[in-house]
Design a protein around this motif. Structure first.
Motif, PDB file in Angstrom:
ATOM      1  N   CYS A  28       0.849  -1.184   0.000  1.00 36.49           N
ATOM      2  CA  CYS A  28       0.000   0.000   0.000  1.00 36.49           C
ATOM      3  C   CYS A  28       0.886   1.235   0.000  1.00 36.49           C
ATOM      4  N   CYS A  30       1.097   3.627   2.267  1.00 35.87           N
ATOM      5  CA  CYS A  30       1.369   4.239   3.564  1.00 35.87           C
ATOM      6  C   CYS A  30       2.877   4.402   3.749  1.00 35.87           C
ATOM      7  N   ASN A  80      -1.310   3.911   8.448  1.00 35.21           N
ATOM      8  CA  ASN A  80      -2.233   2.822   8.124  1.00 35.21           C
ATOM      9  C   ASN A  80      -3.330   3.260   7.179  1.00 35.21           C
ATOM     10  N   CYS A  81      -3.835   2.258   6.403  1.00 36.81           N
ATOM     11  CA  CYS A  81      -5.016   2.482   5.583  1.00 36.81           C
ATOM     12  C   CYS A  81      -5.860   1.212   5.670  1.00 36.81           C
ATOM     13  N   GLU A  84      -4.020  -2.504   5.685  1.00 34.13           N
ATOM     14  CA  GLU A  84      -3.537  -3.114   6.925  1.00 34.13           C
ATOM     15  C   GLU A  84      -4.684  -3.710   7.742  1.00 34.13           C
TER      16      GLU A  84
END
Ligand code: ZN
Length: 620
Positions: A28, A30, A80-81, A84
């Motif tokens: 991702c 992040c 985080n998104c 996670e």
């Protein structure tokens, strides 16, 4: 006494896990630069073991599930998104991480598969929200040259870092999600490591090669070693997550000692059955606070008779660790805090009467040990089963294959059974990646110099000592960025000495970013500031990290006396001290210097230079 590891049938391989300092996480966008802050939210989950492709449930998974733990995840907006949280599919594999990992792979001459397939590896301890960890095999059959011969690098993986454990007790485990998803290179050697010193050499070498990529994350916990070790009569034990590479030799020595002593203990003991029973009724009237509290909460007491163990429970098995700890660990793995047994001072617990009764019930002989476990009914029962099995192995001199944790004193404690094999299946959310011949030859022709090579190269410019200091420090990449911007000796000295000095004085130098150093070294190389200003500027920058560095430079320059002002003051001082100058000549410089510095705020080097010039003129 030096151990003969060859004769013991010593086998050892290590697995190194190195976090990468890429811009973003592996699946991702992040950022991976974690900052110390409190969580923005908490998420609660429970995990269930499912059948793997073989239809077997993983033993480790079952054990973990027996504990029926609740998992709490701390969520950080900044790092985080939804990926996670496992509420959004993973994005494609991060290119920067892949390139770094492939570079390392070629540095140890390993083969890169033509198709890189991301797999799901089952994890059972809750350290991943999805119940698995994504991992891709990116290298096979490499090798490492060492002073003790070649060591094979069996496999190299690129994988996602797990969530960091925050707190764990029998009911719940709390994890930090911010670490989850940081790219991690896993490097596994074969079992050809010859002795504990050799293991240390191998671990240090691999660590250095990883750092040579320039993308290894630094700091506490960013590199961890798993150590697999056994002796011929012992068993394969995996020590997880060891972080102190300088003491890996000691860790291995102590594990070998433990296995050796367990085998020897078994030779002294007779193979017998360990008897166990629920003995709660004997403790119903007990005065012991701990036990009575347990029973008031519907708990139970289980007892075991372990033949032949009197006098053995307190024998040291590795370092200062007792044999009894081998059993206590197994009890604890099920929740209870420990065991109470007859090979220790029972009067300490005020349990003499109860143990007297137990001795009768179990027909205890002098050599037998009786041990009790008091806890919540189910936990006590399971703990008693675990301890019974472990004790029977003890009597047989059998070393259990298991996963162990390293303790502060480098001994190890039981953690869980070795994970089984039914653990991997393809990650269908991430498409496989083709690696072409061209890409591999591009990597091969762009391999970075190793740290040793760089040390040698920089030595020519900045001397051996400074070169070795900077090359093995966290500031290497900063040095390499700026050693052509300003005099490389000044750059190295600033990074290797001035910054740590300020840090030791309590300044938050970790707030200094590339931009700060860029402005600093540019100002120095254009003679806008002098060498003596560097420390003061770094101080100001770490105190006001958000302030524009150029602004701070201007403020410093403005606050300093100009060359003309310095010269004026110098001339004044020389005039006032005419006699001294006549008498002492150049030797007067030191005293005059102090005089000038008391009158103006200026860089010492600059003052010394101007004073020298003017003094010279007067003397001629
Ligand atoms: Zn994310």
């Amino acid at each position: 006494m030096a151990e003969n590891y060859d004769q013991l049938g010593f086998k050892c391989g290590i697995e190194i896990h190195q976090q990468l300092a890429t811009e973003t996480k592996l699946f991702c966008n992040c950022p991976i630069d974690l900052v110390d802050e409190s969580a923005d939210a908490k998420v609660e989950r429970r995990l269930r073991a499912v059948k793997g492709e073989s239809g077997e449930r993983d033993l480790a998974a079952k054990k973990e599930q027996q504990k029926s733990r609740k998992y709490i995840y701390k969520y950080y907006k900044r790092n985080n998104c939804l990926v996670e949280l496992d509420e959004e599919p993973p994005h494609s594999l991060d290119r920067e991480a892949l390139e770094t990992a492939l570079t390392f792979t070629r540095m140890v001459n390993a083969d890169i598969p033509r198709e890189i397939q991301v797999m799901r590896k089952m994890v059972v301890d809750g350290s991943n929200t999805s119940g698995f960890q994504r991992t891709a095999m990116i290298g096979l059959n490499g090798e490492l040259e060492t002073e003790n011969g070649k060591v094979g690098i069996e496999d190299i993986e690129l994988e996602e870092e797990s969530a960091g454990i925050h707190k764990r007790d029998s009911e719940k485990a709390v994890y930090d999600l911010n670490r989850l998803g940081i790219p991690l290179i896993e490097v596994g050697t074969d079992a050809s490591i010859k002795n504990p010193d050799h293991a240390q050499e191998v671990a240090e070498k691999i660590g250095m090669l990883l750092r040579s990529t320039g993308k290894a994350r630094r700091g506490l916990g960013t590199i961890r070693q798993d150590v697999n070790v056994s002796i011929e009569k012992g068993a394969r034990v995996e020590i997880k997550g060891f972080q102190d590479v300088k003491n890996i030799d000691r860790l291995i020595e102590l594990e070998v000692e433990r296995q050796k002593n367990l085998v020897e203990l078994g030779e002294e003991l007779e193979e017998k059955e360990v008897l166990g029973d629920n003995v709660t009724h004997i403790f119903e009237e007990t005065d012991n606070q701990i036990v009575s509290t347990v029973l008031e909460n519907n708990g139970a007491v289980y007892a075991l008779k372990i033949p032949g163990m009197t006098g053995k429970m307190k024998q040291e098995i590795s370092g200062e660790r007792y044999v009894a700890k081998e059993l206590v660990d197994y009890a604890r793995s099920q929740g209870p805090r420990g065991i109470i047994h007859t090979d220790e001072d029972i009067t300490r617990y005020g349990l003499e009467n109860e143990f007297e009764e137990l001795e009768e019930v179990f027909n205890k002989t002098e050599d037998d040990v009786i041990a009790i476990i008091a806890a919540e009914e189910e936990k006590a029962k399971k703990a008693a089963e675990e301890v019974k099995n472990r004790a029977e192995m003890l009597l047989r001199g059998e070393v259990p294959e298991e996963t162990r944790n390293a303790e502060q004193d480098f001994t190890t404690s039981y953690s869980r059974p070795l994970p089984g094999a039914a653990r991997m299946y393809p990650e269908t959310d991430v498409p496989p990646i083709e690696v072409t011949d061209d890409e591999i030859s591009y990597i091969d022709s762009n391999l970075p110099d190793t740290l040793e090579e760089r040390e040698e190269k920089y030595s020519e410019d900045i001397g051996e000592q400074l070169a070795s200091q900077i090359v093995y420090s966290e500031k290497l990449s900063l040095f390499e960025d700026f050693n052509s911007v300003a005099d490389s000796r000044v750059v190295a000295n600033t990074l290797a000495n001035t910054v740590p000095k300020l840090e030791s004085e309590g300044l938050e130098t970790d707030k200094l970013e590339e931009e700060h150093f860029k402005e600093l070294f540019t100002a120095y190389s254009s003679e806008h500031i002098s060498k003596g200003d560097i420390e003061e500027l770094l101080k100001a920058m770490s105190q006001q990290p958000r302030e524009d560095p150029q602004q701070l430079i201007e403020e410093l320059v403005d606050s300093k006396s100009s060359d003309e002002e310095i010269r004026e003051t110098v001339l004044e001082v020389l005039e006032n001290n005419e006699d001294m100058v006549q008498e002492q000549g150049r030797r007067a410089q030191g005293a005059l210097m102090g005089d000038v510095m008391r009158q103006i705020d200026a860089d010492g080097d600059k003052v010394s230079e101007i004073l020298g010039e003017e003094l010279e003129k007067q003397l001629n």
